[in-house]
Design a protein around this motif. Structure first.
Motif, PDB file in Angstrom:
ATOM      1  N   ASP A   1     -11.276  -0.512   7.401  1.00  0.00           N
ATOM      2  CA  ASP A   1     -11.516   0.498   8.432  1.00  0.00           C
ATOM      3  C   ASP A   1     -12.264   1.689   7.841  1.00  0.00           C
ATOM      4  O   ASP A   1     -11.665   2.686   7.430  1.00  0.00           O
ATOM      5  CB  ASP A   1     -10.191   0.942   9.052  1.00  0.00           C
ATOM      6  CG  ASP A   1     -10.377   1.732  10.342  1.00  0.00           C
ATOM      7  OD1 ASP A   1     -11.488   2.245  10.566  1.00  0.00           O
ATOM      8  OD2 ASP A   1      -9.407   1.828  11.123  1.00  0.00           O
TER       9      ASP A   1
ATOM     10  N   ALA B   1     -10.522  -1.821  -0.479  1.00  0.00           N
ATOM     11  CA  ALA B   1      -9.410  -1.752   0.467  1.00  0.00           C
ATOM     12  C   ALA B   1      -8.448  -0.624   0.110  1.00  0.00           C
ATOM     13  O   ALA B   1      -7.976   0.104   0.991  1.00  0.00           O
ATOM     14  CB  ALA B   1      -8.666  -3.085   0.512  1.00  0.00           C
TER      15      ALA B   1
ATOM     16  N   ARG C   1      -7.789   2.548   2.531  1.00  0.00           N
ATOM     17  CA  ARG C   1      -6.449   2.694   3.119  1.00  0.00           C
ATOM     18  C   ARG C   1      -5.720   3.940   2.643  1.00  0.00           C
ATOM     19  O   ARG C   1      -4.949   4.538   3.402  1.00  0.00           O
ATOM     20  CB  ARG C   1      -5.601   1.454   2.791  1.00  0.00           C
ATOM     21  CG  ARG C   1      -5.941   0.203   3.578  1.00  0.00           C
ATOM     22  CD  ARG C   1      -5.365   0.250   4.981  1.00  0.00           C
ATOM     23  NE  ARG C   1      -3.916   0.258   5.022  1.00  0.00           N
ATOM     24  CZ  ARG C   1      -3.162  -0.791   5.344  1.00  0.00           C
ATOM     25  NH1 ARG C   1      -3.737  -1.947   5.629  1.00  0.00           N
ATOM     26  NH2 ARG C   1      -1.854  -0.694   5.390  1.00  0.00           N
ATOM     27  N   THR C   2      -5.924   4.332   1.377  1.00  0.00           N
ATOM     28  CA  THR C   2      -5.077   5.369   0.780  1.00  0.00           C
ATOM     29  C   THR C   2      -5.827   6.618   0.342  1.00  0.00           C
ATOM     30  O   THR C   2      -5.187   7.638   0.048  1.00  0.00           O
ATOM     31  CB  THR C   2      -4.333   4.807  -0.453  1.00  0.00           C
ATOM     32  OG1 THR C   2      -5.276   4.594  -1.517  1.00  0.00           O
ATOM     33  CG2 THR C   2      -3.625   3.503  -0.120  1.00  0.00           C
TER      34      THR C   2
ATOM     35  N   PHE D   1       0.817  -1.210   0.000  1.00  0.00           N
ATOM     36  CA  PHE D   1       0.000   0.000   0.000  1.00  0.00           C
ATOM     37  C   PHE D   1       0.854   1.266   0.000  1.00  0.00           C
ATOM     38  O   PHE D   1       0.392   2.323  -0.427  1.00  0.00           O
ATOM     39  CB  PHE D   1      -0.944  -0.005   1.214  1.00  0.00           C
ATOM     40  CG  PHE D   1      -2.081  -0.979   1.088  1.00  0.00           C
ATOM     41  CD1 PHE D   1      -3.252  -0.615   0.445  1.00  0.00           C
ATOM     42  CD2 PHE D   1      -1.982  -2.264   1.598  1.00  0.00           C
ATOM     43  CE1 PHE D   1      -4.304  -1.502   0.315  1.00  0.00           C
ATOM     44  CE2 PHE D   1      -3.025  -3.166   1.478  1.00  0.00           C
ATOM     45  CZ  PHE D   1      -4.189  -2.780   0.832  1.00  0.00           C
ATOM     46  N   GLU D   2       2.091   1.162   0.467  1.00  0.00           N
ATOM     47  CA  GLU D   2       2.975   2.328   0.481  1.00  0.00           C
ATOM     48  C   GLU D   2       3.409   2.731  -0.934  1.00  0.00           C
ATOM     49  O   GLU D   2       3.835   3.866  -1.147  1.00  0.00           O
ATOM     50  CB  GLU D   2       4.209   2.042   1.337  1.00  0.00           C
ATOM     51  CG  GLU D   2       3.901   1.721   2.789  1.00  0.00           C
ATOM     52  CD  GLU D   2       3.149   2.851   3.481  1.00  0.00           C
ATOM     53  OE1 GLU D   2       3.519   4.024   3.251  1.00  0.00           O
ATOM     54  OE2 GLU D   2       2.193   2.555   4.222  1.00  0.00           O
TER      55      GLU D   2
ATOM     56  N   HIS E   1     -11.882   5.081   9.853  1.00  0.00           N
ATOM     57  CA  HIS E   1     -10.636   5.794   9.560  1.00  0.00           C
ATOM     58  C   HIS E   1     -10.765   6.543   8.236  1.00  0.00           C
ATOM     59  O   HIS E   1     -10.360   7.721   8.131  1.00  0.00           O
ATOM     60  CB  HIS E   1      -9.467   4.807   9.485  1.00  0.00           C
ATOM     61  CG  HIS E   1      -8.177   5.428   9.015  1.00  0.00           C
ATOM     62  ND1 HIS E   1      -7.333   6.116   9.844  1.00  0.00           N
ATOM     63  CD2 HIS E   1      -7.614   5.480   7.778  1.00  0.00           C
ATOM     64  CE1 HIS E   1      -6.286   6.555   9.161  1.00  0.00           C
ATOM     65  NE2 HIS E   1      -6.448   6.193   7.897  1.00  0.00           N
ATOM     66  N   PHE E   2     -11.312   5.885   7.231  1.00  0.00           N
ATOM     67  CA  PHE E   2     -11.514   6.532   5.928  1.00  0.00           C
ATOM     68  C   PHE E   2     -12.378   7.778   6.077  1.00  0.00           C
ATOM     69  O   PHE E   2     -12.063   8.850   5.538  1.00  0.00           O
ATOM     70  CB  PHE E   2     -12.164   5.551   4.959  1.00  0.00           C
ATOM     71  CG  PHE E   2     -12.647   6.179   3.681  1.00  0.00           C
ATOM     72  CD1 PHE E   2     -11.773   6.422   2.639  1.00  0.00           C
ATOM     73  CD2 PHE E   2     -13.983   6.530   3.522  1.00  0.00           C
ATOM     74  CE1 PHE E   2     -12.214   7.016   1.458  1.00  0.00           C
ATOM     75  CE2 PHE E   2     -14.431   7.114   2.346  1.00  0.00           C
ATOM     76  CZ  PHE E   2     -13.541   7.361   1.316  1.00  0.00           C
TER      77      PHE E   2
ATOM     78  N   PRO F   1      -7.303  -4.917   8.860  1.00  0.00           N
ATOM     79  CA  PRO F   1      -6.716  -3.591   8.620  1.00  0.00           C
ATOM     80  C   PRO F   1      -7.149  -2.971   7.296  1.00  0.00           C
ATOM     81  O   PRO F   1      -6.846  -1.804   7.041  1.00  0.00           O
ATOM     82  CB  PRO F   1      -5.202  -3.876   8.603  1.00  0.00           C
ATOM     83  CG  PRO F   1      -5.029  -5.182   9.295  1.00  0.00           C
ATOM     84  CD  PRO F   1      -6.264  -5.964   8.988  1.00  0.00           C
ATOM     85  N   TYR F   2      -7.847  -3.746   6.464  1.00  0.00           N
ATOM     86  CA  TYR F   2      -8.204  -3.279   5.133  1.00  0.00           C
ATOM     87  C   TYR F   2      -9.664  -2.825   5.030  1.00  0.00           C
ATOM     88  O   TYR F   2     -10.116  -2.434   3.950  1.00  0.00           O
ATOM     89  CB  TYR F   2      -7.927  -4.389   4.113  1.00  0.00           C
ATOM     90  CG  TYR F   2      -6.595  -5.042   4.361  1.00  0.00           C
ATOM     91  CD1 TYR F   2      -5.415  -4.351   4.098  1.00  0.00           C
ATOM     92  CD2 TYR F   2      -6.511  -6.322   4.915  1.00  0.00           C
ATOM     93  CE1 TYR F   2      -4.183  -4.915   4.365  1.00  0.00           C
ATOM     94  CE2 TYR F   2      -5.275  -6.897   5.187  1.00  0.00           C
ATOM     95  CZ  TYR F   2      -4.123  -6.185   4.908  1.00  0.00           C
ATOM     96  OH  TYR F   2      -2.897  -6.751   5.190  1.00  0.00           O
TER      97      TYR F   2
END
Length: 339
Positions: free
Chosen positions: A223, A118, A122-123, A98-99, A226-227, A220-221
């Motif tokens: 959340d 996901a 995440r991003t 993902f980075e 968080h989004f 963790p994918y």
């Protein structure tokens, strides 16, 4: 802040198989799909996983993930278009880098929606839920599906309008394909749980195939909170969901799990795609499921929209702000590419 990839015609498309690949008897149709894109001026780079299939997957999880990661890092590839869906994409999630995710469109549906959702969660990178690569191998493309390129070409800060289809495909007839593959014979009619004939919804789009995206819950994918807090400043979320092959009580269980996991917090409404899988159990119909959910969440529900395994499909962008309107069974979706 949501990031939207840019898209230009004659771009180079990376075709990979992060879920199912192509068995030998499907290679001809894959080559045909590649040639259709090349005829339109696109470059095509196919990964090794496209041509293999064994034990419900194209390749071992690490190899599938590595091929996707390599295409994401490769600056000569402008868009990643998975071959089609499958069964076991979730196996690769722990190996996705993902980075190193770059601003490239990723397009697909079905099992691919696990990866799409996901990545957006995440991003904050917008991803495109629409048709599959192989389903664009026809001599022509129906008007609903053909909007894919227009949607992907929308500029930051602009909007794009799509309309519900005129008709949809009841059954696959692979032995009698039309010029655009589908047999669009049944009149499209978007429905609502409310008694009103017209409804209007707004919110940030998130969603995918309910059969598989539910498995992101608790990982963790998946959340969503968080989004919501980090990428859209708590704006309402407008969910779209479609069912590939689960019955009504399994749909119900999945929706309850999503609710208990907080996925429907600050939800402005839910859009459900057409499905041939919604088999009732003990008289419990899919309409009962939708009605129960409407009463629990207190939000409107629109169903039988152009999304999922009963084509054609509108292209829906995870992360985009959408205005959805339905009037007398006809629908419009305007998506704004705003941060």
């Amino acid at each position: 802040m949501i990031k939207y990839p840019s898209f230009e015609k004659k771009a180079t498309i990376g075709v990979t198989a992060p879920s199912s690949g192509g068995s030998v008897d499907s290679h001809e149709m894959i080559r045909l799909a590649c040639s259709r894109f090349e005829e339109k001026g696109y470059g095509i780079i196919c990964g090794d996983t496209v041509w293999t299939q064994s034990k419900a997957k194209s390749a071992p999880a690490r190899k599938r993930a590595q091929e996707f990661n390599d295409m994401m890092r490769d600056d000569s590839i402008h868009l990643i278009f998975p071959l089609w869906g499958g069964e076991l994409l979730v196996e690769i999630m722990e190996f996705i880098d993902f980075e190193s995710i770059k601003d490239k469109w990723i397009v697909g549906y079905s099992d691919i929606s696990v990866l799409l959702l996901a990545i957006t969660l995440r991003t904050g990178l917008a991803t495109a839920h629409g048709t599959s690569f192989v389903d664009l191998r026809g001599e022509q493309t129906d008007p609903t599906t053909a909007m894919l390129e227009t949607v992907l070409s929308t500029e930051m800060g602009a909007s794009v309008l799509q309309h519900s289809s005129e008709s949809f495909q009841k059954d696959w007839q692979q032995d009698r394909p039309s010029p655009y593959l589908y047999q669009l014979t049944e009149p499209t009619y978007w429905k609502m749980t409310s008694t009103h004939q017209n409804v209007s919804l707004q919110g940030r789009l998130l969603g995918g195939c309910i059969d598989v995206i539910r498995h992101l819950i608790g990982t963790p994918y998946g959340d969503v909170r968080h989004f919501s807090n980090h990428f859209i400043n708590g704006e309402p979320i407008l969910w779209y969901l479609e069912n590939c092959e689960i019955n009504t009580v399994d749909v119900r269980r999945s929706l309850v799990q999503m609710k208990l996991a907080g996925w429907f917090e600050n939800c402005s409404g839910i859009l459900f795609g057409r499905s041939n899988a919604n088999q009732p159990i003990d008289g419990y119909t899919i309409e009962d499921v939708y009605q129960d959910l409407t009463e629990e969440l207190g939000v409107p529900i629109i169903y039988d929209i152009d999304c999922g395994h009963v084509p054609p499909q509108i292209t829906l962008i995870n992360g985009a702000f959408a205005e959805v309107e339905v009037k007398d069974g006809k629908g419009t979706v305007r998506q704004y590419f705003k941060e």
